[in-house]
Motif scaffolding. Structure first.
Motif, PDB file in Angstrom:
ATOM      1  N   ASN A 170       0.841  -1.194   0.000  1.00  0.00           N
ATOM      2  CA  ASN A 170       0.000   0.000   0.000  1.00  0.00           C
ATOM      3  C   ASN A 170       0.878   1.246   0.000  1.00  0.00           C
ATOM      4  OD1 ASN A 170      -2.158   1.840   0.382  1.00  0.00           O
ATOM      5  ND2 ASN A 170      -1.805   1.794   2.591  1.00  0.00           N
ATOM      6  N   PRO A 171       0.796   2.105  -1.020  1.00  0.00           N
ATOM      7  CA  PRO A 171       1.545   3.372  -1.005  1.00  0.00           C
ATOM      8  C   PRO A 171       0.897   4.336  -0.027  1.00  0.00           C
ATOM      9  CG  PRO A 171       0.213   3.223  -2.993  1.00  0.00           C
ATOM     10  CD  PRO A 171       0.020   1.929  -2.251  1.00  0.00           C
ATOM     11  N   GLY A 178      -4.316   6.595   6.259  1.00  0.00           N
ATOM     12  CA  GLY A 178      -5.162   6.693   5.075  1.00  0.00           C
ATOM     13  C   GLY A 178      -5.012   8.041   4.396  1.00  0.00           C
ATOM     14  N   GLY A 179      -4.880   8.007   3.076  1.00  0.00           N
ATOM     15  CA  GLY A 179      -4.766   9.246   2.314  1.00  0.00           C
ATOM     16  C   GLY A 179      -5.704   9.197   1.131  1.00  0.00           C
ATOM     17  N   GLY A 180      -5.149   9.367  -0.059  1.00  0.00           N
ATOM     18  CA  GLY A 180      -5.944   9.299  -1.270  1.00  0.00           C
ATOM     19  C   GLY A 180      -5.545   8.113  -2.117  1.00  0.00           C
ATOM     20  N   GLY A 181      -6.206   7.950  -3.254  1.00  0.00           N
ATOM     21  CA  GLY A 181      -5.839   6.932  -4.223  1.00  0.00           C
ATOM     22  C   GLY A 181      -5.848   5.525  -3.664  1.00  0.00           C
ATOM     23  N   VAL A 182      -4.773   4.783  -3.934  1.00  0.00           N
ATOM     24  CA  VAL A 182      -4.674   3.394  -3.493  1.00  0.00           C
ATOM     25  C   VAL A 182      -4.701   3.304  -1.969  1.00  0.00           C
ATOM     26  CG1 VAL A 182      -3.223   1.324  -3.506  1.00  0.00           C
ATOM     27  CG2 VAL A 182      -3.442   2.697  -5.582  1.00  0.00           C
ATOM     28  N   ASP A 183      -4.095   4.260  -1.307  1.00  0.00           N
ATOM     29  CA  ASP A 183      -4.072   4.248   0.159  1.00  0.00           C
ATOM     30  C   ASP A 183      -5.493   4.305   0.713  1.00  0.00           C
ATOM     31  OD1 ASP A 183      -3.118   4.310   2.757  1.00  0.00           O
ATOM     32  OD2 ASP A 183      -2.535   6.423   2.696  1.00  0.00           O
ATOM     33  N   THR A 225       4.182   1.436   2.569  1.00  0.00           N
ATOM     34  CA  THR A 225       5.447   2.109   2.280  1.00  0.00           C
ATOM     35  C   THR A 225       5.171   3.534   1.846  1.00  0.00           C
ATOM     36  OG1 THR A 225       7.566   1.903   1.105  1.00  0.00           O
ATOM     37  CG2 THR A 225       5.572   1.395  -0.154  1.00  0.00           C
ATOM     38  N   VAL A 226       6.068   4.444   2.215  1.00  0.00           N
ATOM     39  CA  VAL A 226       5.881   5.869   1.944  1.00  0.00           C
ATOM     40  C   VAL A 226       6.804   6.265   0.797  1.00  0.00           C
ATOM     41  CG1 VAL A 226       5.941   8.193   2.912  1.00  0.00           C
ATOM     42  CG2 VAL A 226       5.309   6.251   4.361  1.00  0.00           C
ATOM     43  N   GLY A 227       6.207   6.525  -0.361  1.00  0.00           N
ATOM     44  CA  GLY A 227       6.977   6.854  -1.549  1.00  0.00           C
ATOM     45  C   GLY A 227       7.320   8.328  -1.647  1.00  0.00           C
TER      46      GLY A 227
END
Length: 316
Positions: A170-171, A178-183, A225-227
């Motif tokens: 999970n990016p 939790g954020g946006g998109g896939v997360d 993981t934090v990209g």
């Protein structure tokens, strides 16, 4: 965390008894300071035996205060400070790989008032020699030990949260909440239990990865993981993205996940160019020792899928 309360890395290094009470920590030193302006550099490609890793983890405190280096570990991170100033220069993270240990990421001080850094390649070699030194010279050279690592790779178009694999990547946002998109999609699919769990783990640093249960996901595990944010390519983005993949595979190995699904990390809202990101993804997973047998690169649109398929074809 393992059932005895130790981190999986600590258990792999020390066994169920935990770290040695004689291990030196930064709290044993006076006037030490962390890195002021850390930047990522390509880590040395090294595999260390358990005995070598334990020697490093015991810490290195020179008798003469004017000697060049102090070294200590906290968890899976090695801190290297200049002996005569106490200023932090390097930070290195490790992961357990069966009976070996490997470096997953490295950072260096870039403040010129503290340290006049060399090129990334020069610093990687200097760091390699320094790790060998603090492991207790004289010792045999710490050379890479070949481990066969040829997971089956394929690129697919789809929803990563529906992948029936052992673990998905999970990016994530740095707070893991939790954020946006896939997360956001991962948190929705996993249910509120995931957010509750992530509130207990203290977030995640850029380029690193942490693991959680998958809860209501089709997979048993979720690796967060934090990209990097794309800023033109001159701020260590490639090194950080490589670290995301190495760290994610390390977390998969810790729990024995053999089938892993990975999205196109950082190519969405973070803006990483998809072609370059695909090249880094394929190159890194092919060169990282791992027990993972099968990796699905799950792409969110046709252009991203094309970039990954072309990269896989070029890499053979």
């Amino acid at each position: 965390m393992s059932q005895d309360g130790l981190s999986l890395f600590s258990r792999a290094l020390w066994g169920p008894g935990g770290p040695s009470e004689d291990a030196a920590t930064r709290r044993d030193w006076n006037d030490v300071a962390p890195i002021r302006q850390p930047v990522p550099i390509p880590p040395p490609q090294m595999l260390l035996s358990g005995a070598e890793m334990q020697t490093i983890a015991m810490g290195y405190v020179p008798v003469d205060i004017n000697a060049r280096w102090f070294a200590s570990m906290e968890g899976d991170c090695l801190y290297l400070h200049r002996g005569w100033t106490g200023l932090g220069i390097y930070e290195v993270t490790f992961a357990a790989k069966e009976t070996w240990f490997m470096i997953t990421s490295a950072r260096i001080e870039c403040d010129p008032d503290v340290y006049n850094r060399d090129s990334d390649l020069g610093e990687r070699e200097r760091l390699r020699n320094l790790i060998a030194h603090v492991s207790g010279e004289p010792m045999p050279p710490l050379l890479p030990v070949p481990i066969q690592s040829k997971p089956l790779l394929e690129a697919v178009l789809g929803d990563i949260t529906a992948e029936r694999v052992d673990a998905i990547v999970n990016p994530a946002s740095a707070n893991l909440l939790g954020g946006g998109g896939v997360d956001a999609a991962t948190h929705r699919a996993a249910g509120p239990e995931l957010r509750a769990y992530c509130q207990t783990v203290g977030g995640c640093e850029l380029g690193r990865a942490k693991i959680s249960p998958g809860f209501r996901l089709a997979s048993q595990w979720a690796i967060h993981t934090v990209g990097p944010q794309w800023r033109g390519g001159s701020y260590g983005e490639a090194v950080l993205l490589e670290s995301c993949y190495r760290e994610s595979l390390a977390r998969a190995d810790e729990v024995g996940a053999e089938r892993v699904a990975i999205p196109a990390i950082a190519t969405g809202a973070h803006g990483y160019p998809r072609t370059s990101a695909a090249e880094i993804a394929v190159k890194t997973v092919r060169s990282t020792p791992t027990k993972v047998r099968e990796i699905h690169f799950v792409c969110f649109d046709a252009l991203t899928l094309q970039a990954y398929e072309e990269s896989l074809n070029r890499s053979g």
